[in-house]
Design a protein around this motif. Structure first.
Motif, PDB file in Angstrom:
ATOM      1  N   LEU A 213       0.828  -1.214   0.000  1.00  0.00           N
ATOM      2  CA  LEU A 213       0.000   0.000   0.000  1.00  0.00           C
ATOM      3  C   LEU A 213       0.858   1.258   0.000  1.00  0.00           C
ATOM      4  CD1 LEU A 213      -3.064  -0.431   2.395  1.00  0.00           C
ATOM      5  CD2 LEU A 213      -3.127   0.163  -0.024  1.00  0.00           C
ATOM      6  N   GLU A 214       1.932   1.243   0.785  1.00  0.00           N
ATOM      7  CA  GLU A 214       2.827   2.416   0.850  1.00  0.00           C
ATOM      8  C   GLU A 214       3.514   2.656  -0.493  1.00  0.00           C
ATOM      9  OE1 GLU A 214       3.592   4.851   2.770  1.00  0.00           O
ATOM     10  OE2 GLU A 214       3.240   4.317   4.863  1.00  0.00           O
ATOM     11  N   PHE A 216       2.495   1.702  -3.396  1.00  0.00           N
ATOM     12  CA  PHE A 216       1.491   2.106  -4.364  1.00  0.00           C
ATOM     13  C   PHE A 216       1.146   3.584  -4.208  1.00  0.00           C
ATOM     14  CE2 PHE A 216      -2.153   1.581  -7.025  1.00  0.00           C
ATOM     15  CZ  PHE A 216      -1.825   0.480  -7.784  1.00  0.00           C
ATOM     16  N   ASN A 217       0.970   3.991  -2.974  1.00  0.00           N
ATOM     17  CA  ASN A 217       0.600   5.391  -2.727  1.00  0.00           C
ATOM     18  C   ASN A 217       1.735   6.343  -3.131  1.00  0.00           C
ATOM     19  OD1 ASN A 217      -1.774   6.651  -1.851  1.00  0.00           O
ATOM     20  ND2 ASN A 217      -0.726   7.427  -0.038  1.00  0.00           N
ATOM     21  N   LEU A 220       1.364   6.774  -6.751  1.00  0.00           N
ATOM     22  CA  LEU A 220       0.240   7.673  -7.063  1.00  0.00           C
ATOM     23  C   LEU A 220       0.611   9.127  -6.802  1.00  0.00           C
ATOM     24  CD1 LEU A 220      -2.793   5.772  -5.413  1.00  0.00           C
ATOM     25  CD2 LEU A 220      -2.197   5.842  -7.834  1.00  0.00           C
ATOM     26  N   LEU A 252      -2.117  -1.976 -12.718  1.00  0.00           N
ATOM     27  CA  LEU A 252      -3.057  -1.045 -12.076  1.00  0.00           C
ATOM     28  C   LEU A 252      -2.422   0.335 -11.921  1.00  0.00           C
ATOM     29  CD1 LEU A 252      -5.838  -0.759 -10.582  1.00  0.00           C
ATOM     30  CD2 LEU A 252      -4.631  -1.398  -8.493  1.00  0.00           C
ATOM     31  N   ASN A 256      -3.097   3.921 -14.096  1.00  0.00           N
ATOM     32  CA  ASN A 256      -3.442   5.144 -13.366  1.00  0.00           C
ATOM     33  C   ASN A 256      -2.562   6.301 -13.839  1.00  0.00           C
ATOM     34  OD1 ASN A 256      -2.520   6.993 -10.964  1.00  0.00           O
ATOM     35  ND2 ASN A 256      -4.597   6.354 -10.446  1.00  0.00           N
ATOM     36  N   ARG A 260      -3.903   9.588 -15.988  1.00  0.00           N
ATOM     37  CA  ARG A 260      -3.791  10.930 -15.393  1.00  0.00           C
ATOM     38  C   ARG A 260      -2.934  11.846 -16.259  1.00  0.00           C
ATOM     39  NH1 ARG A 260      -1.492   9.579  -9.955  1.00  0.00           N
ATOM     40  NH2 ARG A 260      -1.502  11.802  -9.518  1.00  0.00           N
TER      41      ARG A 260
ATOM     42  N   ALA B  42      -7.883  -3.502  -1.557  1.00  0.00           N
ATOM     43  CA  ALA B  42      -7.509  -2.227  -0.940  1.00  0.00           C
ATOM     44  C   ALA B  42      -6.750  -1.343  -1.934  1.00  0.00           C
ATOM     45  CB  ALA B  42      -6.660  -2.479   0.303  1.00  0.00           C
ATOM     46  N   LEU B  43      -5.880  -1.955  -2.745  1.00  0.00           N
ATOM     47  CA  LEU B  43      -5.135  -1.199  -3.769  1.00  0.00           C
ATOM     48  C   LEU B  43      -6.081  -0.661  -4.845  1.00  0.00           C
ATOM     49  CD1 LEU B  43      -2.003  -3.460  -4.442  1.00  0.00           C
ATOM     50  CD2 LEU B  43      -2.069  -1.306  -3.201  1.00  0.00           C
ATOM     51  N   ILE B  44      -7.053  -1.496  -5.225  1.00  0.00           N
ATOM     52  CA  ILE B  44      -7.994  -1.093  -6.274  1.00  0.00           C
ATOM     53  C   ILE B  44      -8.814   0.110  -5.814  1.00  0.00           C
ATOM     54  CG2 ILE B  44     -10.095  -1.844  -7.495  1.00  0.00           C
ATOM     55  CD1 ILE B  44      -8.787  -4.694  -7.555  1.00  0.00           C
ATOM     56  N   LEU B  46      -8.033   2.292  -3.415  1.00  0.00           N
ATOM     57  CA  LEU B  46      -7.137   3.445  -3.256  1.00  0.00           C
ATOM     58  C   LEU B  46      -6.874   4.122  -4.611  1.00  0.00           C
ATOM     59  CD1 LEU B  46      -5.165   4.891  -1.184  1.00  0.00           C
ATOM     60  CD2 LEU B  46      -3.393   3.385  -2.102  1.00  0.00           C
ATOM     61  N   THR B  47      -6.625   3.289  -5.636  1.00  0.00           N
ATOM     62  CA  THR B  47      -6.339   3.819  -6.977  1.00  0.00           C
ATOM     63  C   THR B  47      -7.564   4.508  -7.564  1.00  0.00           C
ATOM     64  OG1 THR B  47      -4.864   1.953  -7.278  1.00  0.00           O
ATOM     65  CG2 THR B  47      -5.405   3.186  -9.241  1.00  0.00           C
ATOM     66  N   ASN B  50      -8.135   7.882  -6.124  1.00  0.00           N
ATOM     67  CA  ASN B  50      -7.191   8.820  -6.743  1.00  0.00           C
ATOM     68  C   ASN B  50      -7.668   9.256  -8.130  1.00  0.00           C
ATOM     69  OD1 ASN B  50      -4.572   8.862  -8.717  1.00  0.00           O
ATOM     70  ND2 ASN B  50      -4.170   9.914  -6.785  1.00  0.00           N
ATOM     71  N   GLU B  51      -8.130   8.297  -8.925  1.00  0.00           N
ATOM     72  CA  GLU B  51      -8.548   8.616 -10.302  1.00  0.00           C
ATOM     73  C   GLU B  51      -9.849   9.399 -10.341  1.00  0.00           C
ATOM     74  OE1 GLU B  51      -6.540   4.776 -12.439  1.00  0.00           O
ATOM     75  OE2 GLU B  51      -8.648   5.174 -12.879  1.00  0.00           O
ATOM     76  N   THR B  56      -5.138  11.913  -3.062  1.00  0.00           N
ATOM     77  CA  THR B  56      -4.154  10.938  -2.603  1.00  0.00           C
ATOM     78  C   THR B  56      -4.196  10.934  -1.078  1.00  0.00           C
ATOM     79  OG1 THR B  56      -2.790  11.489  -4.504  1.00  0.00           O
ATOM     80  CG2 THR B  56      -1.763  10.174  -2.789  1.00  0.00           C
ATOM     81  N   LEU B  57      -4.575   9.789  -0.524  1.00  0.00           N
ATOM     82  CA  LEU B  57      -4.742   9.690   0.935  1.00  0.00           C
ATOM     83  C   LEU B  57      -3.427   9.308   1.596  1.00  0.00           C
ATOM     84  CD1 LEU B  57      -8.041   7.582   0.916  1.00  0.00           C
ATOM     85  CD2 LEU B  57      -7.839  10.060   1.194  1.00  0.00           C
ATOM     86  N   LYS B  58      -3.287   9.676   2.870  1.00  0.00           N
ATOM     87  CA  LYS B  58      -2.156   9.152   3.640  1.00  0.00           C
ATOM     88  C   LYS B  58      -2.474   7.707   3.980  1.00  0.00           C
ATOM     89  CE  LYS B  58      -0.354  13.216   5.957  1.00  0.00           C
ATOM     90  NZ  LYS B  58      -0.297  13.962   7.225  1.00  0.00           N
ATOM     91  N   ILE B  59      -1.485   6.834   3.822  1.00  0.00           N
ATOM     92  CA  ILE B  59      -1.762   5.408   4.017  1.00  0.00           C
ATOM     93  C   ILE B  59      -2.205   5.109   5.447  1.00  0.00           C
ATOM     94  CG2 ILE B  59      -0.618   3.139   4.121  1.00  0.00           C
ATOM     95  CD1 ILE B  59      -1.630   4.087   1.360  1.00  0.00           C
ATOM     96  N   TYR B  62      -5.832   5.885   5.581  1.00  0.00           N
ATOM     97  CA  TYR B  62      -6.608   4.892   4.822  1.00  0.00           C
ATOM     98  C   TYR B  62      -6.719   3.590   5.612  1.00  0.00           C
ATOM     99  CZ  TYR B  62      -7.816   1.997   0.698  1.00  0.00           C
ATOM    100  OH  TYR B  62      -8.423   1.148  -0.202  1.00  0.00           O
TER     101      TYR B  62
END
Lengths: 331, 81
Positions: A213-214, A216-217, A220, A252, A256, A260, B42-44, B46-47, B50-51, B56-59, B62
């Protein structure tokens, strides 16, 4: 963010070497069938190349280097400098640059440099080697980038196993006073160094650990602004770009970033379905596999972007002409 | 910019799963307890946040959410409307 410019250096050729051994993600164990389908559809990886236990990063790199020298009709005696980027060297001591120097029978006064960089390693390596060449001290040089990263994957870690794959690449560069500038933007967030890191397990095996998750973020957050900053700094529009080659992390995230940036699918080639995430090697591997014909013909305006371990990222805008891409080597 | 609507967010959230017609998710559902709330799901989500919302959230934020309503409020706070 800063714009970093390097002058007088051209890319002349690229080669890539992968193991023949292919693992298919549909054969992964430990998933319910519907969960496995979702994982494969989301990450976009069908197959991965996995080095045998005897196969080393230096052997794959040497094979890529030997093939590229032959295809360029360059002699090993002409190489003034090699830079080797890997996080899976054959030994802790010495670095792989010395092994590759021996295997390719390079000159004693060929300068050998090793860099420990991950998924942004191609960009950091390109920055390092081109800076060292730009004053003309080194006329011809080779940049080796790649890993046998699957050796660090715990066999029972089905999440990482589905992602990672092995490849090593070689990029040939030449001092060229008529070359257009290489334009870089580089960054890292050291406070996040643990997000992708190795740990030693109870059996004394080195294992890759990643907070998905980290990571990935981070992708992003940092990548789109970095690319937009770089293009803005040099007065280029996204429409000017022939190809954007991204680190092949997972589909994924790639989609994205592409959406974007409002870039067309044809502008953003993917090799991830066939080769997975080959860590530092994904950018040159994708160029060899997807763009060899385009790179051989005419001028191409490229943006290359790597990101990952560090957490770090690097973006370069460059123009290429007549780049020789060797046929993919499988050993 | 229009205020983020809770009903629309719920619809958006459900659409991130394989079966968008499912009826077991409400605004009060503790989604982290759903059988198909996996690390990939969870990744899906989160993405898609964003889209769709440009957020963009802090993990750590989230990860701390439990109910759909909590996530809705977090996204709403980031969109500023």
């Amino acid at each position: 963010m800063r714009l970093l410019q390097v002058h007088n250096v051209s890319i002349r050729g690229i080669s890539a070497c992968v193991p023949k051994q292919t693992h298919k993600n549909v054969d992964l164990e430990g998933y319910e069938p519907e969960d496995l389908k979702k994982v494969i559809d989301t990450i976009g990886i069908n197959e991965r190349r996995v080095a045998t236990s005897e196969m080393t990063t230096s052997a794959m790199s040497t094979s890529a280097g030997r093939t590229l020298l032959k295809d360029l009709n360059w002699s090993n005696a002409e190489i003034d400098l090699i830079v080797v980027v890997t996080q899976s060297p054959d030994h802790v001591i010495p670095g792989n640059s010395h092994i590759i120097q021996k295997e390719l029978a390079l000159r004693k006064d060929c300068v050998t440099i090793d860099l420990n960089q991950g998924c942004a390693g191609f960009i950091f390596g390109l920055y390092t080697i081109s800076q060292m060449m730009s004053n003309g001290d080194h006329k011809r040089a080779l940049l080796f980038v790649g890993d046998t990263i699957t050796k660090y994957i715990n066999p029972i870690d089905k999440g990482l196993k589905a992602l990672f794959s092995d490849a090593c690449t070689c990029t040939a560069l030449e001092f060229n006073q008529s070359a257009s500038a290489l334009n870089f933007s580089l960054g890292s967030i050291g406070e996040k160094y643990k997000v992708i890191s190795t740990l030693t397990d109870e059996n004394n095996a080195v294992r890759l650990n990643m907070d998905g998750l980290e990571v990935f973020n981070f992708g992003l957050t940092e990548i789109v602004p970095s690319i937009e900053f770089l293009l803005g700094s040099i007065g280029r529009e996204k429409e000017d770009i022939n190809y954007l080659v991204l680190h092949q992390a997972n589909r994924l995230l790639l989609e994205n970033i592409r959406k974007r940036l409002k870039m067309e699918k044809l502008q953003v080639p993917y090799s991830i379905a066939e080769f997975g995430n080959t860590s530092s090697a994904t950018i040159p591997l994708t160029m060899v596999q997807c763009l060899s014909e385009a790179l051989a013909n005419g001028v191409n305006r490229l943006v290359l972007c790597g990101f990952g371990v560090g957490l770090s990222w690097g973006v370069v805008y460059l123009e290429t002409e007549g780049v020789v891409c060797s046929k993919l080597i499988e050993i | 910019m229009e205020a983020l609507d809770q009903t629309e967010f719920l619809e958006f959230f459900i659409n991130q799963f394989d079966d968008p017609t499912r009826e077991d998710i409400s605004i009060d559902t503790e989604y982290t307890l759903l059988k198909d709330w996996t690390s990939m799901q969870a990744l899906i989500v989160l993405t898609s946040i964003n889209e769709n919302y440009g957020v963009t959230l802090k993990i750590e934020d989230y990860r701390n959410q439990r109910k759909v309503q909590d996530l809705f409020k977090l996204v709403r706070d980031h969109t500023g409307v």
